[in-house]
Design a protein around this motif. Structure first.
Motif, PDB file in Angstrom:
ATOM      1  N   ARG A  13       0.845  -1.213   0.000  1.00 26.74           N
ATOM      2  CA  ARG A  13       0.000   0.000   0.000  1.00 26.74           C
ATOM      3  C   ARG A  13       0.873   1.254   0.000  1.00 26.74           C
ATOM      4  O   ARG A  13       1.028   1.887  -1.026  1.00 26.74           O
ATOM      5  CB  ARG A  13      -0.968  -0.054   1.201  1.00 26.74           C
ATOM      6  CG  ARG A  13      -2.162   0.854   1.036  1.00 26.74           C
ATOM      7  CD  ARG A  13      -1.910   2.276   1.442  1.00 26.74           C
ATOM      8  NE  ARG A  13      -1.534   2.418   2.827  1.00 26.74           N
ATOM      9  CZ  ARG A  13      -1.032   3.542   3.331  1.00 26.74           C
ATOM     10  NH1 ARG A  13      -0.837   4.598   2.547  1.00 26.74           N
ATOM     11  NH2 ARG A  13      -0.688   3.615   4.605  1.00 26.74           N
ATOM     12  N   ASP A  14       1.504   1.592   1.118  1.00 22.89           N
ATOM     13  CA  ASP A  14       2.348   2.793   1.140  1.00 22.89           C
ATOM     14  C   ASP A  14       3.550   2.590   0.218  1.00 22.89           C
ATOM     15  O   ASP A  14       3.965   3.507  -0.499  1.00 22.89           O
ATOM     16  CB  ASP A  14       2.819   3.090   2.577  1.00 22.89           C
ATOM     17  CG  ASP A  14       2.902   4.584   2.860  1.00 22.89           C
ATOM     18  OD1 ASP A  14       3.321   5.314   1.951  1.00 22.89           O
ATOM     19  OD2 ASP A  14       2.553   5.016   3.974  1.00 22.89           O
ATOM     20  N   HIS A 202       3.766   4.658  12.570  1.00 24.65           N
ATOM     21  CA  HIS A 202       3.951   4.583  11.112  1.00 24.65           C
ATOM     22  C   HIS A 202       4.828   5.777  10.738  1.00 24.65           C
ATOM     23  O   HIS A 202       4.351   6.904  10.662  1.00 24.65           O
ATOM     24  CB  HIS A 202       2.550   4.675  10.485  1.00 24.65           C
ATOM     25  CG  HIS A 202       2.514   4.775   8.999  1.00 24.65           C
ATOM     26  ND1 HIS A 202       1.960   3.781   8.205  1.00 24.65           N
ATOM     27  CD2 HIS A 202       2.898   5.749   8.148  1.00 24.65           C
ATOM     28  CE1 HIS A 202       2.025   4.145   6.934  1.00 24.65           C
ATOM     29  NE2 HIS A 202       2.583   5.337   6.870  1.00 24.65           N
ATOM     30  N   HIS A 204       7.589   7.970   8.505  1.00 28.46           N
ATOM     31  CA  HIS A 204       8.186   8.231   7.190  1.00 28.46           C
ATOM     32  C   HIS A 204       9.616   8.741   7.364  1.00 28.46           C
ATOM     33  O   HIS A 204      10.004   9.195   8.435  1.00 28.46           O
ATOM     34  CB  HIS A 204       7.302   9.183   6.384  1.00 28.46           C
ATOM     35  CG  HIS A 204       6.170   8.446   5.717  1.00 28.46           C
ATOM     36  ND1 HIS A 204       6.293   7.904   4.467  1.00 28.46           N
ATOM     37  CD2 HIS A 204       4.926   8.119   6.160  1.00 28.46           C
ATOM     38  CE1 HIS A 204       5.151   7.285   4.156  1.00 28.46           C
ATOM     39  NE2 HIS A 204       4.299   7.400   5.169  1.00 28.46           N
ATOM     40  N   ASN A 238       9.164   4.720   3.877  1.00 32.70           N
ATOM     41  CA  ASN A 238       8.723   4.381   5.234  1.00 32.70           C
ATOM     42  C   ASN A 238       9.890   3.778   6.011  1.00 32.70           C
ATOM     43  O   ASN A 238      10.944   3.502   5.441  1.00 32.70           O
ATOM     44  CB  ASN A 238       7.608   3.328   5.155  1.00 32.70           C
ATOM     45  CG  ASN A 238       6.305   3.890   4.618  1.00 32.70           C
ATOM     46  OD1 ASN A 238       6.214   4.317   3.475  1.00 32.70           O
ATOM     47  ND2 ASN A 238       5.286   3.901   5.447  1.00 32.70           N
TER      48      ASN A 238
HETATM   49 ZN    ZN Z   1       2.363   6.589   5.141  1.00 32.81          ZN
END
Ligand code: ZN
Ligand code: KIV
Length: 508
Positions: A13-14, A202, A204, A238
Motif C-alpha cells: 500500500r504505502d 507509522h 516516514h 517508510n
Molecule cells: Zn504513510
C-alpha cells in the motif's frame, strides 16, 4: 521477558505509493505470499477504493493469505469503508484501516473541515467499520503536527467507537526521536483508553529518522510498527522492515522486544520487491544492500579474517544472503530447475513451470552459469507480468560506428501484431522510438540505467527505465544477455505499468 512487537507491512500500500512502483495483481499476490513466509503479522494489501486493480489485488490477497492478518485501507467515508470490506472480507483474519488527518494544516488546506467535523467523522467511520469487521485500525494522519489536545480527544473518541488499534503516523517524517518519544508517552498518559488497544506507529523517512523514531516508540509502549521492505514508500519512504527487525535482534541486550519475523527470508523478500517494483536497492542500504557485508579496507579485511566479530555485528547468513548462488546450467533438468524454484519460494503451476523452464533453457544456451538472480528474473518476467497490453515479439537492431542505428520491432498490442522500424542516435534510442511508434504512447523517458545482474561479461544486463506521463511516473525493468533486448523489455514493462497506473481513480 521480552515483549512482542507486531510487524505491520505496508509495502503493498504505502510502498506502492513510491513514485513509479506500480504493481499488478499477480505481482502483489506474489509479494503477499512472500511476506507471509517472512511471517509478518499484518499485511496492508491496498486501498480498494483507489482503483479496480487495487480492489482485485486486496481481494486476491485476502483469499490467498491464511496466516497473516490482511488489512484494507479506507478514508472515513462510508463508500471507502464498504469497498474496503468488500475486498478484505475473504481473509481469514481481516481488518479495516481507516484514517483522517488531525493536524490543522491538513484540516485547513486539504480537508477544509473543522476539528468538530473531523472528530465526528472519525468516530462515525470507526463505528461503521466495526459493524462489518472486528479488527479496526484508526490512523490520525499527520499526528506529529497535530494539536496534542485535539489528537488525544480524537483518539479517545475512536477507541470508544470500537477501534482495536490506534496508529500514530509521522506522515511527513518530521519528528525528531526525543520529540516522538514524548508524543507517544503523553498519548499513553493522557488517553486512558489506550490501555485497551494496540498502539502502532507509522514513520516516514523524510529526515532519515523513520527507523529511529519507530524504535523509540517501541521503547515507549508501541507494540506494532508499520514498515515496508527496503523502506520504500511515499516520498523518502517508510521505516524499513529489515532494519527495525535486525536492530531489535542485534541489540537484544538493550532492547527487550522481539518480532515473529523469520530473518532468513529477508534477503529474498527484499530482492523480490526490488525486482517487481523496479526500485533498485542502493548498494550501501543497511541489511540488504550489496555492500552491507562487504569489507573494503585492508585493515577491515584482515580483522574479519581473524575474527568476524571485529567488523560484523550480524552475519549475512542470518538475513538469508547465500554464500554462493551458482545453481544451474545447460545440463540441468526440469526437476532440478523446479526444486531450485521451490527453494526460492516459487511454487508454479505446471503450465507456468513449462513456460519458465523453456526460458531457462534459452538462457542456458547463451550463458554457462545460471544464478538465483537469473531465475528470479525469469519468473518475474515470464510469469508475474500478466495481463499486458503490450508484448514484445521480435526485435532486430543494427548498429555500429559506420551505420545509422536502426531498430525493427514487432509487438502485440491488445493481441494484434504490429511492426515498425525507425532509426535513432544509438541502438537504444532507435529501439525506444520504434516502440513508441507502435504503441502510440507519449511517455517521457526520465531515467535509464543498466546493471549487470551477476558478475562476468556473459551476465544478463538488467535495465531500469523511469517514464513520466501527465505527472504519473512508473518504473520498468527488463533483463537479457543482450542489453538492447533488455532495454526494450524494460521500456515495454514501464508502458504496461503506465496503462495500469492510469486506472487509479483516487490518490492518497
Ligand atoms: Zn504513510
Ligand atoms: O503516512 C500516513 O499517514 C499514512 C496513513 C494512511 C497511515 O500512510
Amino acid at each position: 521477558m521480552s515483549d512482542l512487537v507486531k510487524i505491520f507491512d505496508t509495502t503493498l500500500r504505502d510502498g506502492e505509493q513510491s513514485p513509479g512502483a506500480t504493481m499488478n495483481v499477480a505481482e502483489k499476490v506474489r509479494i503477499a505470499e512472500q511476506l507471509e513466509k517472512l511471517n509478518v503479522d499484518i499485511i496492508e494489501a491496498g486501498f480498494p477504493i483507489s482503483s479496480e486493480g487495487d480492489f482485485e489485488a486486496v481481494k486476491e490477497i485476502a483469499k490467498t493469505v491464511r496466516r497473516s492478518q490482511v488489512v484494507a485501507l479506507a478514508r472515513t467515508n462510508r463508500q471507502d469503508i464498504e469497498r474496503a470490506w468488500e475486498a478484505v472480507r475473504f481473509a481469514k483474519f481481516p481488518a479495516i484501516h481507516t484514517f483522517i488527518a488531525t493536524s490543522d494544516i491538513h484540516l485547513k488546506h486539504k480537508l477544509r473541515k473543522t476539528r468538530q467535523q473531523v472528530l465526528n467523522e472519525a468516530s462515525k467511520a470507526v463505528r461503521y467499520a466495526k459493524t462489518l469487521c472486528e479488527n479496526v485500525e484508526f490512523s490520525a494522519e499527520d499526528a506529529t503536527r497535530s494539536d496534542l489536545d485535539f489528537l488525544c480527544q480524537v483518539l479517545s473518541k475512536v477507541i470508544n467507537a470500537g477501534a482495536t488499534t490506534i496508529n500514530i503516523p509521522d506522515t511527513v517524517g518530521y519528528a525528531i526521536p526525543f520529540e516522538f518519544e514524548n508524543l507517544i508517552r503523553t498519548i499513553r498518559q493522557r488517553v486512558k483508553e489506550m490501555e485497551k488497544v494496540t498502539l502502532s506507529v507509522h514513520c516516514h523517512d523524510d529526515l532519515g529518522l523513520a527507523v529511529a523514531n519507530s524504535l523509540i516508540a517501541i521503547q515507549n509502549g508501541a507494540r506494532q510498527v508499520e514498515c515496508t521492505i527496503n523502506g520504500i514508500g511515499e516520498r523518502a519512504g517508510n521505516a524499513s522492515l529489515e532494519e527495525i527487525v535486525m536492530a531489535l535482534r542485534t541489540r537484544r541486550d538493550l532492547l527487550q522486544f522481539h518480532t515473529r519475523i523469520l530473518p532468513k527470508h529477508i534477503f529474498t523478500t527484499s530482492r523480490l520487491v526490488s525486482k517487481i517494483t523496479g526500485m533498485v536497492i542502493q548498494p550501501n542500504k543497511a541489511v540488504v544492500g550489496a555492500n552491507a557485508f562487504a569489507h573494503q579496507s585492508g585493515i577491515h579485511q584482515d580483522g574479519v579474517l581473524k575474527e568476524k566479530l571485529t567488523y560484523e555485528i550480524m552475519t549475512p547468513e542470518s538475513v538469508g544472503i547465500p554464500k554462493s548462488s551458482i545453481v544451474l546450467g545447460k545440463l540441468s533438468g526440469r526437476h532440478g530447475f523446479s526444486e531450485r524454484l521451490k527453494d526460492l519460494g516459487y511454487h508454479l503451476s505446471e503450465s507456468d513451470l513449462e513456460l519458465a523452464f523453456n526460458r531457462f533453457k534459452q538462457l542456458a544456451d547463451k550463458k554457462r552459469d545460471i544464478y538465483d538472480e537469473d531465475i528470479e528474473s525469469i519468473v518475474v518476467e515470464e510469469i508475474l507480468r500478466v495481463a499486458r497490453r503490450f508484448k514484445l515479439v521480435y526485435i532486430n537492431v543494427v548498429s555500429g560506428n559506420v551505420t545509422v542505428p536502426t531498430a525493427t520491432v514487432q509487438m502485440e498490442v491488445d493481441g494484434q501484431l504490429k511492426q515498425e522500424a525507425d532509426f535513432g542516435d544509438g541502438p537504444v534510442d532507435a529501439t525506444f522510438k520504434t516502440i513508441k511508434k507502435i504503441t502510440r504512447t507519449r511517455s517521457k523517458l526520465l531515467q535509464f540505467a543498466i546493471n549487470a545482474i551477476t558478475s562476468g561479461t556473459e551476465a544478463q544486463g538488467e535495465v531500469t527505465v523511469r517514464l513520466e506521463e501527465k505527472g504519473q511516473t512508473v518504473m520498468g525493468q527488463g533483463a537479457d544477455t543482450d542489453v538492447i533486448v533488455a532495454s526494450a523489455k524494460a521500456y515495454i514493462n514501464a508502458l504496461n505499468k503506465m496503462e495500469f497506473r492510469k486506472q487509479k481513480l483516487v490518490g492518497m
